[in-house]
Design a protein around this motif. Structure first.
Motif, PDB file in Angstrom:
ATOM      1  N   CYS A  23      -0.080  -6.320  -9.044  1.00 54.08           N
ATOM      2  CA  CYS A  23       0.722  -6.125 -10.255  1.00 54.08           C
ATOM      3  C   CYS A  23       2.218  -6.087  -9.979  1.00 54.08           C
ATOM      4  O   CYS A  23       3.009  -5.949 -10.919  1.00 54.08           O
ATOM      5  CB  CYS A  23       0.278  -4.850 -10.972  1.00 54.08           C
ATOM      6  N   GLY A  24       2.610  -6.206  -8.709  1.00 53.71           N
ATOM      7  CA  GLY A  24       4.026  -6.372  -8.420  1.00 53.71           C
ATOM      8  C   GLY A  24       4.789  -5.155  -7.981  1.00 53.71           C
ATOM      9  O   GLY A  24       6.016  -5.207  -7.859  1.00 53.71           O
ATOM     10  N   TRP A  25       4.108  -4.027  -7.723  1.00 55.20           N
ATOM     11  CA  TRP A  25       4.826  -2.871  -7.215  1.00 55.20           C
ATOM     12  C   TRP A  25       5.046  -3.007  -5.717  1.00 55.20           C
ATOM     13  O   TRP A  25       4.198  -3.556  -5.000  1.00 55.20           O
ATOM     14  CB  TRP A  25       4.072  -1.589  -7.533  1.00 55.20           C
ATOM     15  N   ALA A  26       6.156  -2.481  -5.226  1.00 64.32           N
ATOM     16  CA  ALA A  26       6.502  -2.627  -3.814  1.00 64.32           C
ATOM     17  C   ALA A  26       5.566  -1.848  -2.907  1.00 64.32           C
ATOM     18  O   ALA A  26       5.385  -2.195  -1.738  1.00 64.32           O
ATOM     19  CB  ALA A  26       7.947  -2.179  -3.586  1.00 64.32           C
ATOM     20  N   SER A  27       4.982  -0.785  -3.425  1.00 65.56           N
ATOM     21  CA  SER A  27       4.075   0.049  -2.630  1.00 65.56           C
ATOM     22  C   SER A  27       3.094   0.747  -3.551  1.00 65.56           C
ATOM     23  O   SER A  27       3.310   0.844  -4.765  1.00 65.56           O
ATOM     24  CB  SER A  27       4.863   1.084  -1.823  1.00 65.56           C
ATOM     25  N   ALA A  28       2.016   1.263  -2.958  1.00 66.71           N
ATOM     26  CA  ALA A  28       1.042   2.024  -3.741  1.00 66.71           C
ATOM     27  C   ALA A  28       1.682   3.288  -4.306  1.00 66.71           C
ATOM     28  O   ALA A  28       1.389   3.689  -5.436  1.00 66.71           O
ATOM     29  CB  ALA A  28      -0.163   2.382  -2.872  1.00 66.71           C
ATOM     30  N   SER A  29       2.575   3.909  -3.537  1.00 65.47           N
ATOM     31  CA  SER A  29       3.209   5.140  -4.017  1.00 65.47           C
ATOM     32  C   SER A  29       4.108   4.876  -5.213  1.00 65.47           C
ATOM     33  O   SER A  29       4.169   5.691  -6.150  1.00 65.47           O
ATOM     34  CB  SER A  29       4.009   5.798  -2.888  1.00 65.47           C
ATOM     35  N   ALA A  30       4.796   3.724  -5.224  1.00 61.29           N
ATOM     36  CA  ALA A  30       5.632   3.369  -6.379  1.00 61.29           C
ATOM     37  C   ALA A  30       4.767   3.148  -7.611  1.00 61.29           C
ATOM     38  O   ALA A  30       5.114   3.581  -8.721  1.00 61.29           O
ATOM     39  CB  ALA A  30       6.450   2.122  -6.069  1.00 61.29           C
ATOM     40  N   PHE A  31       3.641   2.479  -7.430  1.00 62.21           N
ATOM     41  CA  PHE A  31       2.708   2.258  -8.544  1.00 62.21           C
ATOM     42  C   PHE A  31       2.175   3.589  -9.064  1.00 62.21           C
ATOM     43  O   PHE A  31       2.143   3.826 -10.283  1.00 62.21           O
ATOM     44  CB  PHE A  31       1.570   1.363  -8.074  1.00 62.21           C
ATOM     45  N   ILE A  32       1.756   4.461  -8.165  1.00 60.48           N
ATOM     46  CA  ILE A  32       1.191   5.750  -8.571  1.00 60.48           C
ATOM     47  C   ILE A  32       2.215   6.553  -9.376  1.00 60.48           C
ATOM     48  O   ILE A  32       1.876   7.189 -10.379  1.00 60.48           O
ATOM     49  CB  ILE A  32       0.708   6.534  -7.339  1.00 60.48           C
ATOM     50  N   ASP A  33       3.475   6.497  -8.953  1.00 62.13           N
ATOM     51  CA  ASP A  33       4.525   7.247  -9.652  1.00 62.13           C
ATOM     52  C   ASP A  33       4.711   6.734 -11.080  1.00 62.13           C
ATOM     53  O   ASP A  33       4.769   7.531 -12.032  1.00 62.13           O
ATOM     54  CB  ASP A  33       5.839   7.136  -8.879  1.00 62.13           C
ATOM     55  N   VAL A  34       4.781   5.408 -11.247  1.00 61.52           N
ATOM     56  CA  VAL A  34       4.951   4.824 -12.587  1.00 61.52           C
ATOM     57  C   VAL A  34       3.717   5.112 -13.444  1.00 61.52           C
ATOM     58  O   VAL A  34       3.838   5.481 -14.626  1.00 61.52           O
ATOM     59  CB  VAL A  34       5.198   3.309 -12.495  1.00 61.52           C
ATOM     60  N   PHE A  35       2.535   4.976 -12.863  1.00 65.78           N
ATOM     61  CA  PHE A  35       1.293   5.220 -13.609  1.00 65.78           C
ATOM     62  C   PHE A  35       1.215   6.675 -14.057  1.00 65.78           C
ATOM     63  O   PHE A  35       0.863   6.958 -15.205  1.00 65.78           O
ATOM     64  CB  PHE A  35       0.097   4.865 -12.718  1.00 65.78           C
ATOM     65  N   ARG A  36       1.557   7.599 -13.174  1.00 64.72           N
ATOM     66  CA  ARG A  36       1.502   9.026 -13.532  1.00 64.72           C
ATOM     67  C   ARG A  36       2.465   9.348 -14.665  1.00 64.72           C
ATOM     68  O   ARG A  36       2.134  10.115 -15.578  1.00 64.72           O
ATOM     69  CB  ARG A  36       1.831   9.891 -12.314  1.00 64.72           C
ATOM     70  N   ARG A  37       3.662   8.754 -14.621  1.00 69.51           N
ATOM     71  CA  ARG A  37       4.629   9.017 -15.692  1.00 69.51           C
ATOM     72  C   ARG A  37       4.167   8.434 -17.027  1.00 69.51           C
ATOM     73  O   ARG A  37       4.458   8.988 -18.089  1.00 69.51           O
ATOM     74  CB  ARG A  37       5.997   8.456 -15.304  1.00 69.51           C
ATOM     75  N   ALA A  38       3.421   7.330 -16.980  1.00 71.10           N
ATOM     76  CA  ALA A  38       2.939   6.692 -18.210  1.00 71.10           C
ATOM     77  C   ALA A  38       1.733   7.409 -18.801  1.00 71.10           C
ATOM     78  O   ALA A  38       1.607   7.516 -20.029  1.00 71.10           O
ATOM     79  CB  ALA A  38       2.599   5.228 -17.940  1.00 71.10           C
ATOM     80  N   PHE A  39       0.831   7.907 -17.942  1.00 71.10           N
ATOM     81  CA  PHE A  39      -0.444   8.425 -18.441  1.00 71.10           C
ATOM     82  C   PHE A  39      -0.675   9.910 -18.185  1.00 71.10           C
ATOM     83  O   PHE A  39      -1.586  10.499 -18.753  1.00 71.10           O
ATOM     84  CB  PHE A  39      -1.609   7.627 -17.820  1.00 71.10           C
ATOM     85  N   GLY A  40       0.131  10.501 -17.301  1.00 72.38           N
ATOM     86  CA  GLY A  40      -0.031  11.925 -17.045  1.00 72.38           C
ATOM     87  C   GLY A  40      -1.005  12.251 -15.945  1.00 72.38           C
ATOM     88  O   GLY A  40      -1.284  13.430 -15.683  1.00 72.38           O
ATOM     89  N   TYR A  41      -1.552  11.254 -15.274  1.00 69.61           N
ATOM     90  CA  TYR A  41      -2.469  11.458 -14.156  1.00 69.61           C
ATOM     91  C   TYR A  41      -2.375  10.243 -13.236  1.00 69.61           C
ATOM     92  O   TYR A  41      -1.798   9.216 -13.601  1.00 69.61           O
ATOM     93  CB  TYR A  41      -3.908  11.659 -14.646  1.00 69.61           C
ATOM     94  N   THR A  42      -2.921  10.362 -12.034  1.00 73.73           N
ATOM     95  CA  THR A  42      -2.824   9.282 -11.062  1.00 73.73           C
ATOM     96  C   THR A  42      -3.861   8.206 -11.351  1.00 73.73           C
ATOM     97  O   THR A  42      -4.894   8.471 -11.988  1.00 73.73           O
ATOM     98  CB  THR A  42      -3.026   9.797  -9.644  1.00 73.73           C
ATOM     99  N   PRO A  43      -3.639   6.964 -10.882  1.00 66.80           N
ATOM    100  CA  PRO A  43      -4.641   5.901 -11.106  1.00 66.80           C
ATOM    101  C   PRO A  43      -5.982   6.211 -10.460  1.00 66.80           C
ATOM    102  O   PRO A  43      -7.016   5.739 -10.938  1.00 66.80           O
ATOM    103  CB  PRO A  43      -3.996   4.656 -10.474  1.00 66.80           C
ATOM    104  N   GLY A  44      -5.995   7.031  -9.415  1.00 67.65           N
ATOM    105  CA  GLY A  44      -7.269   7.402  -8.800  1.00 67.65           C
ATOM    106  C   GLY A  44      -8.130   8.259  -9.711  1.00 67.65           C
ATOM    107  O   GLY A  44      -9.360   8.303  -9.553  1.00 67.65           O
ATOM    108  N   ARG A  45      -7.498   8.921 -10.691  1.00 65.13           N
ATOM    109  CA  ARG A  45      -8.251   9.759 -11.642  1.00 65.13           C
ATOM    110  C   ARG A  45      -8.512   9.042 -12.962  1.00 65.13           C
ATOM    111  O   ARG A  45      -9.147   9.604 -13.863  1.00 65.13           O
ATOM    112  CB  ARG A  45      -7.468  11.043 -11.948  1.00 65.13           C
ATOM    113  N   ALA A  46      -8.047   7.805 -13.083  1.00 65.87           N
ATOM    114  CA  ALA A  46      -8.079   7.133 -14.377  1.00 65.87           C
ATOM    115  C   ALA A  46      -9.477   7.033 -14.963  1.00 65.87           C
ATOM    116  O   ALA A  46      -9.651   7.076 -16.183  1.00 65.87           O
ATOM    117  CB  ALA A  46      -7.469   5.733 -14.245  1.00 65.87           C
TER     118      ALA A  46
END
Length: 243
Positions: A217-240
């Motif tokens: 999806c174009g994020w530079a790292s998994a941690s960058a993706f997790i940060d954006v996802f958490r801010r959008a949904f309130g939880y990490t993608p691992g808990r989605a």
């Protein structure tokens, strides 16, 4: 959307859908709440696409021509409503708190008419309190803007600047920046983030690992993706998909 079915009333009930399955274009004369308590559901109209994991629901007002698509093994719940508790005349994504989630699941289950009627008042009260979420990916009209959006839809990991994308589409980057705000109601970076979040939800529902989703999806790292996802949904993608 070609053949459009007309339903006098939006149905209420449960509809399990296999990955990739959907409900073709239709409209109904009453309103509807669409909720996937497992998997991810997307709703598409001429105005764009709305996507919702289990922490979100999609509001569809009466008369809206739309189609559903399931991503992952999806347990779809449909709530038909004769009146509009939100005063919204357009589709929207709503946050689903734990109580609203349980109410939707119970309301779409096996209930008697009297019990369902009593539960409806509480459900509607919770819907009125549900905040709207920015998970709409609008459809562009200008052909130059559409060309750029289509290129990124094909490859959300495409990291080219707006200037490079604009040159390929035969437009100035300032023109496209203006069109993003005028037609889609957001800046180019905001639209690209929305696109990437949409694609990430679909990939996660299909069981793709978090690190691979971040890369695709174009994020530079998994941690960058997790940060954006958490801010959008309130939880990490691992808990989605463990909510």
């Amino acid at each position: 959307m070609s053949v459009i079915r007309h339903l006098p009333e939006a149905p209420t009930g449960r509809r399990p859908l296999a990955p990739g399955a959907g409900i073709d274009a239709h409209r109904h004369d009453t309103h509807q709440i669409v909720y996937a308590c497992r998997g991810v559901v997307s709703v598409t109209t001429d105005a764009g696409t709305w996507v919702a994991p289990a922490s979100r629901a999609i509001w569809i007002p009466a008369g809206t021509v739309h189609e559903h698509r399931a991503h992952g093994d999806t347990d779809l719940r449909l709530v038909g409503l004769t009146h509009n508790p939100l005063a919204l005349g357009r589709p929207a994504v709503l946050a689903v708190a734990p109580l609203l989630r349980e109410l939707i699941i119970a309301y779409t289950g096996d209930l008697g008419d009297g019990e369902r009627g009593r539960m409806l008042a509480v459900l509607l009260d919770q819907v009125r309190r549900a905040p709207e979420q920015p998970l709409h990916l609008p459809t562009p009209r200008d052909p130059r803007l559409a060309a750029v959006c289509d290129a990124l839809r094909r490859d959300p990991a495409d990291g080219r600047t707006l200037a490079l994308l604009a040159a390929q589409a035969g437009a100035a980057d300032r023109t496209l920046a203006r069109l993003f705000r005028a037609e889609l109601g957001m800046t180019f970076p905001q639209w690209r983030t929305q696109l990437r979040l949409h694609r990430a939800l679909v990939l996660l529902a299909d069981g793709v690992p978090v690190t691979a989703v971040a890369h695709r999806c174009g994020w530079a790292s998994a941690s960058a993706f997790i940060d954006v996802f958490r801010r959008a949904f309130g939880y990490t993608p691992g808990r989605a998909f463990t909510l």
